[in-house]
Design a protein around this motif. Structure first.
Motif, PDB file in Angstrom:
ATOM      1  N   LEU A 144       9.795   7.973 -21.405  1.00  0.00           N
ATOM      2  CA  LEU A 144       8.353   8.040 -21.613  1.00  0.00           C
ATOM      3  C   LEU A 144       7.961   9.510 -21.675  1.00  0.00           C
ATOM      4  O   LEU A 144       8.405  10.319 -20.848  1.00  0.00           O
ATOM      5  CB  LEU A 144       7.595   7.368 -20.465  1.00  0.00           C
ATOM      6  CG  LEU A 144       7.524   5.845 -20.421  1.00  0.00           C
ATOM      7  CD1 LEU A 144       6.819   5.392 -19.144  1.00  0.00           C
ATOM      8  CD2 LEU A 144       6.810   5.298 -21.640  1.00  0.00           C
ATOM      9  N   VAL A 145       7.139   9.869 -22.644  1.00  0.00           N
ATOM     10  CA  VAL A 145       6.660  11.243 -22.777  1.00  0.00           C
ATOM     11  C   VAL A 145       5.135  11.206 -22.752  1.00  0.00           C
ATOM     12  O   VAL A 145       4.510  10.379 -23.426  1.00  0.00           O
ATOM     13  CB  VAL A 145       7.154  11.889 -24.086  1.00  0.00           C
ATOM     14  CG1 VAL A 145       6.615  13.316 -24.212  1.00  0.00           C
ATOM     15  CG2 VAL A 145       8.676  11.887 -24.141  1.00  0.00           C
ATOM     16  N   GLY A 146       4.547  12.085 -21.975  1.00  0.00           N
ATOM     17  CA  GLY A 146       3.091  12.122 -21.893  1.00  0.00           C
ATOM     18  C   GLY A 146       2.619  13.402 -21.240  1.00  0.00           C
ATOM     19  O   GLY A 146       3.274  14.440 -21.336  1.00  0.00           O
ATOM     20  N   SER A 147       1.501  13.320 -20.554  1.00  0.00           N
ATOM     21  CA  SER A 147       0.910  14.477 -19.873  1.00  0.00           C
ATOM     22  C   SER A 147       0.704  14.142 -18.405  1.00  0.00           C
ATOM     23  O   SER A 147       0.797  12.979 -17.992  1.00  0.00           O
ATOM     24  CB  SER A 147      -0.430  14.845 -20.516  1.00  0.00           C
ATOM     25  OG  SER A 147      -1.376  13.810 -20.303  1.00  0.00           O
ATOM     26  N   LEU A 148       0.400  15.170 -17.616  1.00  0.00           N
ATOM     27  CA  LEU A 148       0.180  14.934 -16.195  1.00  0.00           C
ATOM     28  C   LEU A 148      -0.981  13.977 -15.942  1.00  0.00           C
ATOM     29  O   LEU A 148      -0.963  13.218 -14.970  1.00  0.00           O
ATOM     30  CB  LEU A 148      -0.089  16.275 -15.484  1.00  0.00           C
ATOM     31  CG  LEU A 148       1.069  17.264 -15.416  1.00  0.00           C
ATOM     32  CD1 LEU A 148       0.625  18.539 -14.691  1.00  0.00           C
ATOM     33  CD2 LEU A 148       2.285  16.662 -14.735  1.00  0.00           C
ATOM     34  N   VAL A 149      -1.985  13.991 -16.810  1.00  0.00           N
ATOM     35  CA  VAL A 149      -3.148  13.149 -16.575  1.00  0.00           C
ATOM     36  C   VAL A 149      -2.912  11.695 -16.958  1.00  0.00           C
ATOM     37  O   VAL A 149      -3.476  10.779 -16.340  1.00  0.00           O
ATOM     38  CB  VAL A 149      -4.387  13.702 -17.309  1.00  0.00           C
ATOM     39  CG1 VAL A 149      -4.297  13.472 -18.805  1.00  0.00           C
ATOM     40  CG2 VAL A 149      -5.669  13.096 -16.743  1.00  0.00           C
TER      41      VAL A 149
END
Length: 298
Positions: free
Chosen positions: A250-255
């Motif tokens: 999974l790739v995303g952002s801290l938020v």
């Protein structure tokens, strides 16, 4: 004529030996004969080998690890050792499972040390097979202490750790001069009394963070780094079962990562990578499913 010293002889003989080996490899390649890779040594009785099993793909084992598995009298192995690696152990070799999972240890750590001491004193050669690299969050220090107390000789054979394997399978470098000047491995299984890491020290924009054993703490990691100053859109990636056929990511952002993970749960083991280098996943030719499968499984 003045006699040559031992150092001078080695200075001349070593390059000649390498040149002869190169000619032999070239001759074999041109004639279609498979080159033989020389393996040295035997698995000595009365000796313990702390061996890294890598991240699960048997082809990522070191040659030394593979040789020792074929030679050992007994193998003491962990939960995260891949089935393909276990399949390399000969049928006549004794096997002892001492795996640990969250909240459940099949064998307490002090009993693992006692088991190895007992087997050695029976005159056996022992491979202590540990997932990844035995020196990276693998309790190797405790086992070295137990063996040292019993005056048992030990050899350490490093393995490919999950961080290296996951990054390779996703087609990104852990360090890149445009993104990270340093790399930090962090255990999410906090052992300090207050149970809180130094988020301010970890919230840097010039490094790559890799958290081990942190799948249940993703929300806390994201919140801690954001509160310490990293932006909401700072990249984060989760990779489960790196290098194995059932690898997932999974790739995303801290938020948004806690919500992403809740919607698409990942299995354990899982490594968490935080840093701007994760941005390279979107542009890497190895980041598509087919390319990742090819890079890690063939």
């Amino acid at each position: 004529m003045r006699a040559l010293s031992k150092f001078q002889l080695l200075k001349w003989c070593n390059p000649l030996a390498r040149l002869a080996s190169w000619f032999e490899l070239t001759r074999n390649a041109s004639s279609g004969v498979a080159a033989r890779i020389p393996l040295r040594g035997d698995c000595q009785r009365g000796h313990v080998y702390l061996v890294g099993a890598g991240s699960g793909d048997a082809e990522l084992l070191t040659l030394k690890a593979a040789r020792l598995l074929q030679q050992a009298d007994a193998v003491v192995y962990d939960r995260l050792v891949g089935d393909d690696v276990l399949a390399m152990i000969p049928a006549g070799c004794e096997r002892y499972y001492v795996g640990k999972a969250k909240g459940h240890h099949s064998v307490p750590q002090d009993e693992i040390g006692a088991l190895m001491v007992r087997l050695v004193r029976q005159g056996k050669s022992i491979v202590r097979l540990k997932g990844g690299d035995p020196g990276i969050f693998g309790r190797m220090g405790e086992e070295l202490d137990a063996l040292a107390a019993a005056q048992i000789p030990v050899t350490i054979v490093p393995g490919i750790t999950a961080a290296s394997s996951a990054a390779a399978c996703m087609g990104i470098p852990l360090t890149d001069r445009g993104h990270a000047q340093q790399l930090r491995f962090v255990t999410a299984q906090l052992c300090r009394e207050d149970g809180t890491p130094d988020w301010a020290a970890l919230a840097r924009r010039d490094e790559t963070l890799v958290f081990y054993m942190g799948l249940s703490k993703v929300a806390a990691i994201c919140a801690g780094l954001r509160e310490a100053g990293l932006p909401d859109d700072w990249p984060i990636m989760l990779v489960a079962n790196a290098s194995q056929p059932d690898q997932q990511s999974l790739v995303g952002s801290l938020v948004d990562m806690p919500q992403r993970l809740a919607a698409e749960p990942l299995p354990s083991p899982c490594v968490i990578m935080v840093g701007s280098v994760v941005q390279r996943v979107a542009t890497s030719p190895a980041s598509t499913e087919n390319q990742v499968h090819y890079a890690c499984q063939h």
